[in-house]
Write an enzyme that holds these catalytic residues in place. Structure first.
Site: not given
Ligand code: GLU
Length: 610
Positions: A2, A27, A75, A101-102, A483, A487, A490, A506, A605
């Site tokens: 995020c 995001r 996130w 983030n990650g 799609e 949509k 989502e 089928h 996103k």
């Molecule tokens: N992996 C981290 C967490 O869970 C970062 C998540 C993120 O990218 O916001 O806190």
């Protein structure tokens, strides 16, 4: 995944950081936090689960005066989305503050080792391990401590780090997750993307894999994690902030649906010559390779994979080569045979989609030539590719793709024609037909939008209580059905299926009855009559029929309860117009059901985790 914002400079950091997080809200996130070092050198940290407003309320009367700070939207990947797991995270001494983030993949091993070494970890996150690793490495120089710590880390990250005792210094680092540095007069910024800092500067550096950025108010120095200096260009961004704002529409999604004519015009610009020929200058250096390839593999996820289906059939039709689409998450672990004669086309709006980047990297390692199709300049996918075609659709804020879907379709169709032209297999008349149709497409999209909003709102009112929806199409209509259903799922959280119309009998036909309408993509095509047979199958099961049809079709009203009209165009481009009423239908069903249209639950996103 995020948002990250960091600031060091002479102004009040608190409001700058919160405004930056607001720009990153699109995001999608589940919690937010902020850390500031105040004028006395004291650290202030607050973090709250839920929307950003929770954090704003929590700090409203007590934001300290501070000239440095960092802020985050999370996130969750490791640990629940609660206050405790929200970022920032700190080390044992409380001197070091980290946002991330990650995903730190070796977090288990690192956390166990740190705990055994006497550290107290208070959250469930992978991120917190970073703060303690940096604590162990710290000897008075934060940048060096971050570099040393990162040598132990496996995974994907964008990081921002500060130390209470190093009052004006921010450290950023990137591996597989986007991070940009912003430079202005006497102040510096870190951010996940340009939108967060565009109000303050247009001068940015897109950090690259393994970069560690050492920011002071007066500038930045960049090294690798080995400490070797790295030269990075400053890019001047010409996006206006208005381009990223709602411009009078109630939601970004609606604004972006209405921006499609303009996005298409921008996207096509420079790719159709005055005499309606197709040119893609980006392919100039690949001509020899493109003449040699024997197969084409397209890699994409979500909406991009549906756009890729259109691209694949255009490629097959015009080059005569086999071309197929595989979603990234499948391609990565079950790759087809890959070699230097297999052209790989990676399609990703954000350019940061982990599920698309990893298989593309794998293909590159196996020697495949790579073409990337993305909307995001400076994104990770661009560094994996021999040639990049940008969508030029402008920033898309709503989580659900609209203008990036239609520009992916056109860009892939143009790409298909250009590859065929280079290979000598594109019939000159076919090229001309396509050029004429592309040139007319933005105006046709504008026409498709006239009155379409009110019509979709009316249909949404009529059908909102349906149990579910079945979308069907054939040929170029099939990706539109996929799609259109996506949509609706989502943004409205209503169950919808997208099927090749011939597949109805089928299996999925068992779902059809008076409570499950059939949405038929019935635009003019070589398989129109076959599609009508499938519509009849649905009618025979009492399903109400909503059809998307081409203006001038005199038969369709005999079969359908409701018709959405779109202008005629080249069959291969018909998805661009046929999707428009379905985007609006999804939007209005979402409004009728009062969902969070621009940031639907559970979605992000830019999907930068696997
Ligand atoms: N992996 C981290 C967490 O869970 C970062 C998540 C993120 O990218 O916001 O806190």
């Amino acid at each position: 995944m995020c948002g990250i914002v960091g600031y060091t400079g002479p102004r009040e950091a608190g409001p700058i950081l919160i405004a930056g997080l607001q720009r990153l809200e699109y995001r999608g996130y589940d919690s937010a936090g902020i850390a500031l070092v105040d004028d006395q050198g004291d650290l202030f940290v607050e973090k709250k689960a839920g929307k950003l407003v929770n954090l704003q309320t929590a700090i409203a009367d007590r934001t300290p005066h501070a000239a440095i700070g960092l802020a985050h939207t999370r996130w969750a990947t490791h640990g629940r989305p609660n206050d405790l797991n929200a970022h920032p995270h700190q080390d044992c001494t409380g001197e070091i503050t980290v946002i991330h983030n990650g995903i730190i993949e070796n977090f288990r091993e690192l956390r166990d080792e740190l705990a055994a070494g006497g550290h107290t970890l208070t959250s469930e996150t992978d991120t917190e391990a970073l703060a303690h690793l940096i604590e162990d490495a710290y000897q008075g120089d934060l940048a060096e401590a971050v570099r040393v710590a990162l040598r132990r880390v496996e995974g994907a990250y964008a990081l921002a780090v500060m130390h209470r005792g190093e009052g004006d210094r921010l450290i950023g680092a990137r591996q597989d997750v986007p991070l940009v540095v912003g430079l202005a007069d006497g102040e510096s910024f870190l951010a996940s993307d340009v939108a967060a800092i565009l109000a303050h500067t247009d001068k940015v550096i897109f950090l690259e894999e393994g970069d560690v950025a050492d920011l002071r108010p007066w500038g930045v120095t960049i090294t690798g994690i080995d400490g070797e200096p790295r030269e990075r260009e400053v890019t001047v961004i010409d996006w206006t902030l208005e381009a990223a704002e709602k411009g009078g529409y109630e939601h970004f999604m609606l604004k972006e649906i209405h921006e499609q004519p303009l996005a298409l015009a921008q996207s096509i610009a420079g790719r159709v010559t005055r005499d309606d020929g197709i040119v893609v200058e980006e392919l100039a250096d690949m001509a020899e390779t493109l003449r040699r390839v024997t197969r084409i593999e397209l890699i994409a996820c979500g909406s991009a994979s549906y756009a890729a289906l259109v691209g694949a059939s255009a490629l097959e039709a015009w080059t005569g080569l086999p071309a197929r689409v595989t979603v990234g998450s499948e391609f990565r672990y079950s790759p087809p045979p890959l070699d230097a004669d297999t052209l790989v086309i990676a399609v990703t709006q954000s350019g940061e989609t982990a599920d698309t980047i990893a298989p593309t990297r794998l293909a590159r390692e196996r020697g495949c030539p790579i073409i990337a199709v993305t909307n995001t300049v400076g994104s990770a996918i661009t560094r994996e590719a021999d040639a990049v075609l940008f969508l030029q659709a402008g920033p898309e804020i709503a989580v659900a793709a609209s203008k990036t879907f239609v520009t992916q379709v056109t860009t892939l169709v143009v790409l298909a024609a250009a590859v065929a032209k280079i290979r000598g297999s594109l019939d000159p008349d076919a090229e001309l037909d396509l050029g004429v149709a592309l040139r007319a497409l933005p105006a046709a999209a504008s026409r498709a939008l006239v009155g379409a909003d009110a019509r979709a709102a009316e249909l949404a009112r009529r059908y909102v209580n349906s149990r579910g929806f079945m979308f069907v199409g054939r040929g170029a209509g099939y990706p539109v059905a996929l799609e259109g259903a996506l949509k609706l799922k989502e943004v409205s959280y209503v169950h919808a299926e997208g099927y090749a119309a011939g597949e109805l009998k089928h299996g999925p036909i068992s779902l059809l009855d008076a409570e499950c309408p059939l949405v038929a993509v019935a635009t003019r095509s070589a398989v129109y009559d076959k599609l009508i047979s499938n519509v009849m199958e649905g009618r025979a099961r009492d399903a109400r029929i909503i059809a998307v049809a081409t203006e001038g079709d005199t038969q369709i009203e005999a079969y359908a309860d409701d018709v959405c009209w779109v202008p005629d165009t080249h069959e291969v481009l018909s998805p661009v117009l046929a999707i428009i009423p379905l985007q609006l239908f999804a939007y209005h069903v979402a409004i009728a059901r009062d969902t969070d249209v621009d940031q639907p639950r559970n979605l992000a996103k830019s999907v930068t985790v696997e």
